[in-house]
Design an enzyme around this catalytic site. Structure first.
Site, PDB file in Angstrom:
ATOM      1  N   ALA A  33      25.908  23.622 171.025  1.00 16.80           N
ATOM      2  CA  ALA A  33      25.770  23.770 169.254  1.00 16.80           C
ATOM      3  C   ALA A  33      24.356  22.690 168.833  1.00 16.80           C
ATOM      4  O   ALA A  33      23.527  23.239 167.873  1.00 16.80           O
ATOM      5  CB  ALA A  33      26.490  22.755 168.976  1.00 16.80           C
ATOM      6  N   LYS A 205      48.888  34.630 157.702  1.00 16.05           N
ATOM      7  CA  LYS A 205      47.640  35.725 158.041  1.00 16.05           C
ATOM      8  C   LYS A 205      47.539  36.686 157.878  1.00 16.05           C
ATOM      9  O   LYS A 205      46.507  36.905 158.105  1.00 16.05           O
ATOM     10  CB  LYS A 205      48.584  35.058 159.614  1.00 16.05           C
ATOM     11  CG  LYS A 205      48.596  33.341 160.151  1.00 16.05           C
ATOM     12  CD  LYS A 205      49.423  33.128 160.961  1.00 16.05           C
ATOM     13  CE  LYS A 205      49.544  31.633 161.148  1.00 16.05           C
ATOM     14  NZ  LYS A 205      51.169  31.253 162.422  1.00 16.05           N
ATOM     15  N   GLY A 302      50.450  25.116 168.717  1.00 12.33           N
ATOM     16  CA  GLY A 302      50.010  24.156 169.303  1.00 12.33           C
ATOM     17  C   GLY A 302      48.674  23.233 169.052  1.00 12.33           C
ATOM     18  O   GLY A 302      47.616  23.371 168.767  1.00 12.33           O
TER      19      GLY A 302
HETATM   20  P1  NDP Z   1      51.167  17.366 160.641  1.00 13.85           P
HETATM   21  O1  NDP Z   1      51.717  17.112 160.318  1.00 13.85           O
HETATM   22  O2  NDP Z   1      51.259  16.864 162.217  1.00 13.85           O
HETATM   23  O3  NDP Z   1      49.889  16.904 160.012  1.00 13.85           O
HETATM   24  C1  NDP Z   1      48.709  16.439 159.160  1.00 13.85           C
HETATM   25  C2  NDP Z   1      48.458  15.475 159.119  1.00 13.85           C
HETATM   26  O4  NDP Z   1      47.611  15.265 157.729  1.00 13.85           O
HETATM   27  C3  NDP Z   1      48.462  14.058 159.250  1.00 13.85           C
HETATM   28  O5  NDP Z   1      48.382  13.573 160.494  1.00 13.85           O
HETATM   29  C4  NDP Z   1      48.919  13.566 158.206  1.00 13.85           C
HETATM   30  O6  NDP Z   1      49.487  12.302 158.086  1.00 13.85           O
HETATM   31  C5  NDP Z   1      48.055  13.949 157.237  1.00 13.85           C
HETATM   32  N1  NDP Z   1      48.467  13.700 155.868  1.00 13.85           N
HETATM   33  C6  NDP Z   1      49.826  14.402 154.919  1.00 13.85           C
HETATM   34  N2  NDP Z   1      49.086  14.020 153.246  1.00 13.85           N
HETATM   35  C7  NDP Z   1      48.257  13.490 153.445  1.00 13.85           C
HETATM   36  C8  NDP Z   1      47.624  12.784 152.686  1.00 13.85           C
HETATM   37  N3  NDP Z   1      48.372  12.842 151.399  1.00 13.85           N
HETATM   38  N4  NDP Z   1      46.570  11.876 152.761  1.00 13.85           N
HETATM   39  C9  NDP Z   1      46.023  11.311 153.669  1.00 13.85           C
HETATM   40  N5  NDP Z   1      46.908  12.206 154.763  1.00 13.85           N
HETATM   41  C10 NDP Z   1      47.633  13.096 154.346  1.00 13.85           C
HETATM   42  O7  NDP Z   1      50.061  18.835 160.269  1.00 13.85           O
HETATM   43  P2  NDP Z   1      49.569  20.041 161.853  1.00 13.85           P
HETATM   44  O8  NDP Z   1      48.600  19.482 162.284  1.00 13.85           O
HETATM   45  O9  NDP Z   1      50.589  20.720 162.681  1.00 13.85           O
HETATM   46  O10 NDP Z   1      49.220  20.921 161.245  1.00 13.85           O
HETATM   47  C11 NDP Z   1      47.788  21.181 160.003  1.00 13.85           C
HETATM   48  C12 NDP Z   1      47.508  22.259 159.313  1.00 13.85           C
HETATM   49  O11 NDP Z   1      46.768  22.821 160.516  1.00 13.85           O
HETATM   50  C13 NDP Z   1      48.430  23.081 158.578  1.00 13.85           C
HETATM   51  O12 NDP Z   1      47.299  23.611 157.260  1.00 13.85           O
HETATM   52  C14 NDP Z   1      49.034  24.103 159.338  1.00 13.85           C
HETATM   53  O13 NDP Z   1      49.223  25.208 158.992  1.00 13.85           O
HETATM   54  C15 NDP Z   1      47.975  24.158 160.492  1.00 13.85           C
HETATM   55  N6  NDP Z   1      47.928  25.014 161.289  1.00 13.85           N
HETATM   56  C16 NDP Z   1      48.842  24.192 162.856  1.00 13.85           C
HETATM   57  C17 NDP Z   1      49.684  24.424 163.480  1.00 13.85           C
HETATM   58  C18 NDP Z   1      49.724  23.855 164.906  1.00 13.85           C
HETATM   59  O14 NDP Z   1      50.117  25.094 166.028  1.00 13.85           O
HETATM   60  N7  NDP Z   1      50.962  22.435 164.498  1.00 13.85           N
HETATM   61  C19 NDP Z   1      48.202  26.314 164.409  1.00 13.85           C
HETATM   62  C20 NDP Z   1      46.940  26.483 163.557  1.00 13.85           C
HETATM   63  C21 NDP Z   1      47.524  26.065 162.233  1.00 13.85           C
HETATM   64  P3  NDP Z   1      50.460  11.151 158.851  1.00 13.85           P
HETATM   65  O15 NDP Z   1      50.463  11.424 160.171  1.00 13.85           O
HETATM   66  O16 NDP Z   1      50.522   9.369 158.949  1.00 13.85           O
HETATM   67  O17 NDP Z   1      51.573  11.633 157.259  1.00 13.85           O
HETATM   68  N1  HSE Z   2      53.579  27.433 162.537  1.00 14.24           N
HETATM   69  C1  HSE Z   2      52.396  28.127 163.064  1.00 14.24           C
HETATM   70  C2  HSE Z   2      53.125  29.146 163.792  1.00 14.24           C
HETATM   71  C3  HSE Z   2      51.475  27.655 163.138  1.00 14.24           C
HETATM   72  O1  HSE Z   2      53.997  29.189 165.021  1.00 14.24           O
HETATM   73  O2  HSE Z   2      52.993  29.475 164.361  1.00 14.24           O
HETATM   74  C4  HSE Z   2      50.166  28.369 163.551  1.00 14.24           C
HETATM   75  O3  HSE Z   2      49.386  29.035 162.799  1.00 14.24           O
END
Ligand code: NDP
Ligand code: HSE
Length: 438
Positions: A33, A205, A302
């Site tokens: 970076a 997507k 993941g």
């Molecule tokens: P998670 O549910 O694991 O994480 C969400 C996080 O956001 C948690 O830490 C939660 O807090 C926090 N959060 C939610 N609402 C609030 C709020 N109001 N205030 C403060 N913190 C908040 O989700 P993922 O990490 O799986 O997904 C995140 C994003 O990435 C989504 O948009 C998903 O579609 C996208 N994504 C996910 C993939 C995956 O493999 N999981 C792959 C590609 C994209 P707490 O932990 O305390 O509940």
């Molecule tokens: N829920 C989504 C999937 C996460 O299973 O493909 C990655 O976008």
């Protein structure tokens, strides 16, 4: 030089993975970076929950606005999910002159047009590589690597959870709900897993892919969407006997009459590489005029695979932070004033071959009745299979593969077939794609 400070919204699967990758690969990332990247502030709902990443040196809060408005934070990484709060936070960050990186496909598919316009007028970047196909750098490949091509079509397995479920059902005979539970435990599934199984996540997507491939605005509501719930083990087995695999595909195709966007279970020949993409892996086949077909494969969900894309975006943003905002790679691949609305085709105007399964009276003449209806509708049959019914059964299964026809033609024929006295219940229909380059 001072590290670039980022503010992390969310410390869940992707947020935790992002901290881990930034921590473990700190030096390599800084060498790429040109500046170190440090997480200065992060938020979560529950600060007592155990996390998958170290939190030393990160100021924690439950208030996402405090992260977005922290004057130290130059880049906001949105990993909360959803489209309400996430939209507000993203627009607030942009308004405050901050760059945004997000993995949120729902946010981009539904509000991307508004978000990119806001970012453009404020001169900031919004990067979203992780929003499509997890760790596969498909946005960069289409937006930059294929920039010299006219893209004709894209067909992809773009939901890891759905592919994981279909694979486990086929290979291990496991139950749908049990595999879905496992996908949730592994952090693959969306907060609302019906988004995965009903095809909504794949439709988000696909809307993004179509925009960057064809230079059209994001149009999620134009995507025809079917999920995987109706795919039975029985159909998986019949498909295999016919030399096909059933995959949940997103297909975006540019035709003379307009663009078709559809997400549905699809039979594809088992000899295609994409038919052999299993588990949480994703793959996208892109057909472009100069290069021909190119195939992209990797983990679709993941913690660390997704973090790989989030961190790549962070590196891109840090590299370009000091460049003239009017000379950056456009958010949606095409220059904003060159994005044009293309006509969209309804599913009725899509042309595919079909796999049909029906339950018929086991007596002479029934097959002829069905064939006559199909023939009168201009639908030719490629193959018919009638598995031996159990001894004494009065009904038999009829499996058929058709040649390519318009959906409208098939709908009309199926309505007539289902009205026959000799046919019980609904006809199961799954679309078939050869993916052979036409
Ligand atoms: P998670 O549910 O694991 O994480 C969400 C996080 O956001 C948690 O830490 C939660 O807090 C926090 N959060 C939610 N609402 C609030 C709020 N109001 N205030 C403060 N913190 C908040 O989700 P993922 O990490 O799986 O997904 C995140 C994003 O990435 C989504 O948009 C998903 O579609 C996208 N994504 C996910 C993939 C995956 O493999 N999981 C792959 C590609 C994209 P707490 O932990 O305390 O509940
Ligand atoms: N829920 C989504 C999937 C996460 O299973 O493909 C990655 O976008």
């Amino acid at each position: 030089m001072e590290p670039v400070k980022i503010g992390l919204l969310g410390l869940g699967t992707v947020g935790g993975g992002t901290v881990n990758v930034l921590t473990r690969n700190r030096e390599e990332i800084a060498r790429r970076a040109g500046r170190a990247i440090a997480v200065a502030r992060a938020c979560a709902r529950d600060l007592h929950k155990p996390r998958i990443c170290p939190l030393e040196g990160i100021a924690l809060t439950t208030d996402p606005i405090a992260v977005v408005e922290d004057p130290e934070v130059a880049i906001v990484v949105e990993l909360i999910g959803g489209t309400g709060l996430a939209r507000d936070l993203t627009l607030t960050a942009i308004d405050g002159g901050k760059h945004v990186v997000t993995a949120n496909k729902a946010l981009i598919a539904l509000h991307g047009n508004e978000i990119f316009e806001a970012a453009r007028s404020r001169g900031v970047m919004v990067a979203f590589e992780a929003a499509v196909a997890g760790g596969i750098p498909i946005i960069k490949a289409i937006r930059e690597g294929l920039a010299g091509n006219r893209i004709e079509w894209i067909a992809g397995i773009i939901n890891g959870t759905g592919n994981f479920i279909l694979t486990e059902m086929r290979d291990k005979g496991r139950d749908f709900e049990e595999v879905l539970d496992e996908a949730q435990r592994l952090g693959y599934a969306e907060a609302d897993p019906s988004f995965d199984v009903e095809g909504i996540d794949a439709a988000h997507k696909l809307a993004i892919l179509a925009a960057i491939a064809f230079g059209k605005p994001l149009a999620f509501d134009m995507v025809y969407t079917e999920g995987i719930r109706q795919v039975t083990r029985e159909d998986v087995q019949h498909a295999e006997q016919l030399g096909y695999r059933i995959k949940h595909l997103g297909i975006a195709r540019r035709k003379e009459q307009g663009v078709e966007l559809r997400v549905h279970p699809t039979l594809i020949p088992e000899r295609r590489l994409i038919a052999n993409v299993n588990g949480v892996m994703n793959a996208l086949l892109v057909m472009a005029d100069a290069v021909g077909p190119t195939l992209y494969y990797g983990a679709g969900a993941g913690a660390e695979p997704t973090a790989s894309s989030v961190v790549a975006d962070l590196v891109d943003v840090v590299r370009t932070m000091t460049t003239d905002p009017t000379h950056r790679v456009p958010h949606l691949a095409f220059q904003p004033d060159a994005i044009s609305n293309l006509p969209m085709l309804s599913i009725d105007d899509c042309e595919t071959a079909y796999y049909l399964r029906m339950l018929a009276e086991d007596r002479p003449g029934v097959l002829a009745e069905v064939a006559t209806i199909l023939g009168n509708a201009g639908i030719s049959i490629e193959a018919v299979v009638q598995p031996e019914p159990p001894r004494g059964a009065s009904q038999a299964k009829l499996i058929m593969l058709s040649h390519r026809v318009f959906e409208r033609q098939m709908n009309e024929a199926l309505a007539q077939i289902e009205a026959l006295e000799s046919i019980s219940g609904k006809v199961t229909r799954i679309r078939v794609e050869q993916l052979d380059g036409d």
